[in-house]
Design a protein around this motif. Sequence first.
Motif, PDB file in Angstrom:
ATOM      1  N   ASP A 176       0.717  -1.376   0.007  1.00  0.00           N
ATOM      2  CA  ASP A 176       0.135   0.050   0.124  1.00  0.00           C
ATOM      3  C   ASP A 176       0.655   1.154   0.032  1.00  0.00           C
ATOM      4  O   ASP A 176       0.452   2.359   0.541  1.00  0.00           O
ATOM      5  N   PHE A 177       1.954   1.104  -0.626  1.00  0.00           N
ATOM      6  CA  PHE A 177       2.744   2.347  -0.729  1.00  0.00           C
ATOM      7  C   PHE A 177       2.174   3.356  -1.618  1.00  0.00           C
ATOM      8  O   PHE A 177       1.697   3.110  -2.805  1.00  0.00           O
ATOM      9  N   ASP A 178       2.165   4.801  -1.118  1.00  0.00           N
ATOM     10  CA  ASP A 178       1.495   5.691  -1.958  1.00  0.00           C
ATOM     11  C   ASP A 178       2.234   6.954  -1.727  1.00  0.00           C
ATOM     12  O   ASP A 178       1.570   8.238  -2.099  1.00  0.00           O
ATOM     13  N   ASP A 179       3.641   6.878  -1.208  1.00  0.00           N
ATOM     14  CA  ASP A 179       4.225   8.183  -1.310  1.00  0.00           C
ATOM     15  C   ASP A 179       4.979   8.694  -2.302  1.00  0.00           C
ATOM     16  O   ASP A 179       6.129   8.495  -2.589  1.00  0.00           O
ATOM     17  N   TYR A 180       4.150   9.262  -3.318  1.00  0.00           N
ATOM     18  CA  TYR A 180       4.804   9.532  -4.696  1.00  0.00           C
ATOM     19  C   TYR A 180       4.770  11.346  -4.823  1.00  0.00           C
ATOM     20  O   TYR A 180       4.959  11.579  -5.949  1.00  0.00           O
ATOM     21  N   SER A 181       4.635  11.848  -3.923  1.00  0.00           N
ATOM     22  CA  SER A 181       4.566  13.456  -4.058  1.00  0.00           C
ATOM     23  C   SER A 181       6.061  13.922  -4.474  1.00  0.00           C
ATOM     24  O   SER A 181       5.859  14.954  -5.259  1.00  0.00           O
ATOM     25  N   GLN A 182       6.983  13.351  -4.311  1.00  0.00           N
ATOM     26  CA  GLN A 182       8.278  13.814  -5.025  1.00  0.00           C
ATOM     27  C   GLN A 182       8.512  13.469  -6.234  1.00  0.00           C
ATOM     28  O   GLN A 182       9.591  13.622  -6.900  1.00  0.00           O
ATOM     29  N   TYR A 183       7.590  12.581  -7.023  1.00  0.00           N
ATOM     30  CA  TYR A 183       7.963  11.988  -8.123  1.00  0.00           C
ATOM     31  C   TYR A 183       6.953  12.235  -9.128  1.00  0.00           C
ATOM     32  O   TYR A 183       6.188  11.327  -9.610  1.00  0.00           O
ATOM     33  N   PRO A 184       6.576  13.324  -9.586  1.00  0.00           N
ATOM     34  CA  PRO A 184       5.536  13.757 -10.662  1.00  0.00           C
ATOM     35  C   PRO A 184       5.821  13.348 -11.956  1.00  0.00           C
ATOM     36  O   PRO A 184       4.909  12.677 -12.618  1.00  0.00           O
ATOM     37  N   LYS A 185       7.214  12.953 -12.294  1.00  0.00           N
ATOM     38  CA  LYS A 185       7.021  12.601 -13.610  1.00  0.00           C
ATOM     39  C   LYS A 185       6.812  10.864 -13.639  1.00  0.00           C
ATOM     40  O   LYS A 185       6.439  10.361 -14.670  1.00  0.00           O
ATOM     41  N   LEU A 186       7.362  10.323 -12.925  1.00  0.00           N
ATOM     42  CA  LEU A 186       6.840   8.842 -12.387  1.00  0.00           C
ATOM     43  C   LEU A 186       5.378   8.677 -12.323  1.00  0.00           C
ATOM     44  O   LEU A 186       5.027   7.756 -12.919  1.00  0.00           O
ATOM     45  N   VAL A 187       4.716   9.405 -11.795  1.00  0.00           N
ATOM     46  CA  VAL A 187       3.328   9.365 -11.628  1.00  0.00           C
ATOM     47  C   VAL A 187       2.498   9.576 -13.051  1.00  0.00           C
ATOM     48  O   VAL A 187       1.715   8.942 -13.320  1.00  0.00           O
ATOM     49  N   ALA A 188       2.866  10.509 -13.681  1.00  0.00           N
ATOM     50  CA  ALA A 188       2.500  10.766 -15.000  1.00  0.00           C
ATOM     51  C   ALA A 188       2.987   9.548 -16.140  1.00  0.00           C
ATOM     52  O   ALA A 188       2.081   9.311 -16.871  1.00  0.00           O
ATOM     53  N   TRP A 189       4.069   9.131 -15.883  1.00  0.00           N
ATOM     54  CA  TRP A 189       4.662   7.885 -16.714  1.00  0.00           C
ATOM     55  C   TRP A 189       3.706   6.783 -16.336  1.00  0.00           C
ATOM     56  O   TRP A 189       3.185   6.088 -17.291  1.00  0.00           O
ATOM     57  N   LYS A 190       3.417   6.510 -15.088  1.00  0.00           N
ATOM     58  CA  LYS A 190       2.705   5.290 -15.034  1.00  0.00           C
ATOM     59  C   LYS A 190       1.198   5.584 -15.279  1.00  0.00           C
ATOM     60  O   LYS A 190       0.602   4.323 -15.720  1.00  0.00           O
ATOM     61  N   ALA A 191       0.773   6.755 -15.395  1.00  0.00           N
ATOM     62  CA  ALA A 191      -0.724   6.941 -16.046  1.00  0.00           C
ATOM     63  C   ALA A 191      -0.921   6.749 -17.437  1.00  0.00           C
ATOM     64  O   ALA A 191      -1.742   6.176 -17.886  1.00  0.00           O
ATOM     65  N   LYS A 192       0.410   6.937 -18.131  1.00  0.00           N
ATOM     66  CA  LYS A 192       0.428   6.678 -19.615  1.00  0.00           C
ATOM     67  C   LYS A 192       0.595   5.196 -19.839  1.00  0.00           C
ATOM     68  O   LYS A 192      -0.347   4.551 -20.815  1.00  0.00           O
ATOM     69  N   ILE A 193       1.303   4.514 -19.142  1.00  0.00           N
ATOM     70  CA  ILE A 193       1.306   2.861 -19.098  1.00  0.00           C
ATOM     71  C   ILE A 193      -0.021   2.287 -18.914  1.00  0.00           C
ATOM     72  O   ILE A 193      -0.498   1.311 -19.680  1.00  0.00           O
ATOM     73  N   ALA A 194      -0.662   2.981 -17.982  1.00  0.00           N
ATOM     74  CA  ALA A 194      -1.965   2.277 -17.550  1.00  0.00           C
ATOM     75  C   ALA A 194      -3.181   2.489 -18.456  1.00  0.00           C
ATOM     76  O   ALA A 194      -4.216   1.974 -18.706  1.00  0.00           O
ATOM     77  N   LYS A 195      -2.754   3.269 -19.550  1.00  0.00           N
ATOM     78  CA  LYS A 195      -3.805   3.709 -20.756  1.00  0.00           C
ATOM     79  C   LYS A 195      -3.717   2.512 -21.857  1.00  0.00           C
ATOM     80  O   LYS A 195      -4.414   2.416 -22.733  1.00  0.00           O
ATOM     81  N   LEU A 196      -2.509   2.056 -21.788  1.00  0.00           N
ATOM     82  CA  LEU A 196      -2.487   0.878 -22.805  1.00  0.00           C
ATOM     83  C   LEU A 196      -3.554  -0.113 -22.648  1.00  0.00           C
ATOM     84  O   LEU A 196      -3.768  -0.372 -21.813  1.00  0.00           O
ATOM     85  N   PRO A 197      -3.931  -0.410 -24.366  1.00  0.00           N
ATOM     86  CA  PRO A 197      -5.096  -1.263 -24.465  1.00  0.00           C
ATOM     87  C   PRO A 197      -5.115  -2.543 -23.728  1.00  0.00           C
ATOM     88  O   PRO A 197      -6.082  -3.319 -23.459  1.00  0.00           O
ATOM     89  N   TYR A 198      -3.920  -3.215 -23.309  1.00  0.00           N
ATOM     90  CA  TYR A 198      -3.542  -4.515 -22.973  1.00  0.00           C
ATOM     91  C   TYR A 198      -3.308  -4.368 -21.498  1.00  0.00           C
ATOM     92  O   TYR A 198      -2.886  -5.392 -20.777  1.00  0.00           O
ATOM     93  N   HIS A 199      -3.321  -3.388 -20.764  1.00  0.00           N
ATOM     94  CA  HIS A 199      -2.971  -3.110 -19.512  1.00  0.00           C
ATOM     95  C   HIS A 199      -3.731  -3.930 -18.423  1.00  0.00           C
ATOM     96  O   HIS A 199      -3.445  -4.320 -17.725  1.00  0.00           O
ATOM     97  N   LYS A 200      -5.149  -3.659 -18.859  1.00  0.00           N
ATOM     98  CA  LYS A 200      -6.157  -4.461 -17.735  1.00  0.00           C
ATOM     99  C   LYS A 200      -5.838  -5.719 -17.513  1.00  0.00           C
ATOM    100  O   LYS A 200      -5.869  -6.226 -16.701  1.00  0.00           O
ATOM    101  N   MET A 201      -5.552  -6.484 -18.987  1.00  0.00           N
ATOM    102  CA  MET A 201      -5.521  -7.875 -18.857  1.00  0.00           C
ATOM    103  C   MET A 201      -3.979  -8.380 -18.200  1.00  0.00           C
ATOM    104  O   MET A 201      -4.254  -9.294 -17.723  1.00  0.00           O
ATOM    105  N   THR A 202      -3.031  -7.484 -18.533  1.00  0.00           N
ATOM    106  CA  THR A 202      -1.859  -8.120 -18.090  1.00  0.00           C
ATOM    107  C   THR A 202      -1.218  -7.509 -16.846  1.00  0.00           C
ATOM    108  O   THR A 202      -0.442  -8.159 -16.369  1.00  0.00           O
ATOM    109  N   CYS A 203      -1.766  -6.581 -16.440  1.00  0.00           N
ATOM    110  CA  CYS A 203      -1.512  -5.982 -15.225  1.00  0.00           C
ATOM    111  C   CYS A 203      -2.409  -5.504 -14.041  1.00  0.00           C
ATOM    112  O   CYS A 203      -2.108  -6.207 -12.967  1.00  0.00           O
TER     113      CYS A 203
END
Length: 219
Positions: A176-203
């Motif tokens: 339940d780690f959620d301390d991402y306040s210092q990592y805005p680029k990482l958060v934005a990158w994760k959001a991009k990956i989560a939008k991949l069409p195969y993300h729901k199935m594989t992740c």
Amino acid sequence: MVIEFYTNDLSPFGRGVWMTLEALGLEYEKKITWPLQGDTKTDGFAAINPGQTIPAIIDGSFKLGESKAIACYLCNAYGDQAGESQLYPKDPKKRARVDMVLCMAYSMKRLIYLFLNLPEVLIYGGKTRTEEIGKVHEILRFIEMLLSPSEYVAADHLTIADFFVYIYEGLLAFADFDDYSQYPKLVAWKAKIAKLPYHKMTCEGPASALKEYYKSKLQ
């Protein structure tokens, strides 16, 4: 030709290959394989992967193990025909950058496993090593640095390096780690990956199932 893909949905290593198969649009048949039940310790499986680990593939008469080797092979063999050659660039310098991050991803995985106390918790039960939280932030700072020159970890576009770094970093959700306040680029990158069409199935589904199992084994 259908590729035989030996894995199970709980395997982080297998999911990197799974994302690659989906990104390339390849036909494959999942062969559910459970190492803890002895599935990889047979002579038949050793003939597929002498290391007797998952994931592994059979592509025609060709057999291969090790997740990153498989992902690279799939891109080399099918990237052009799938129109996805940039997943593992042909340019030597660009490819070397992807290879570098793939190698670094192993170190990231090792430190995240140390924090989560994996695989010990899954096999024997145990506790998250909260005293190793400093190592977690080292990893996150490093990923943030990788993302400083571009929106992806190894290039200015999606590559297989993104798949493996994303999967390993995502394991932090088990605690339940959620301390991402210092990592805005990482958060934005994760959001991009989560939008991949195969993300729901594989992740999403597989990661949720493994997180639930991890939490059930905590002591």
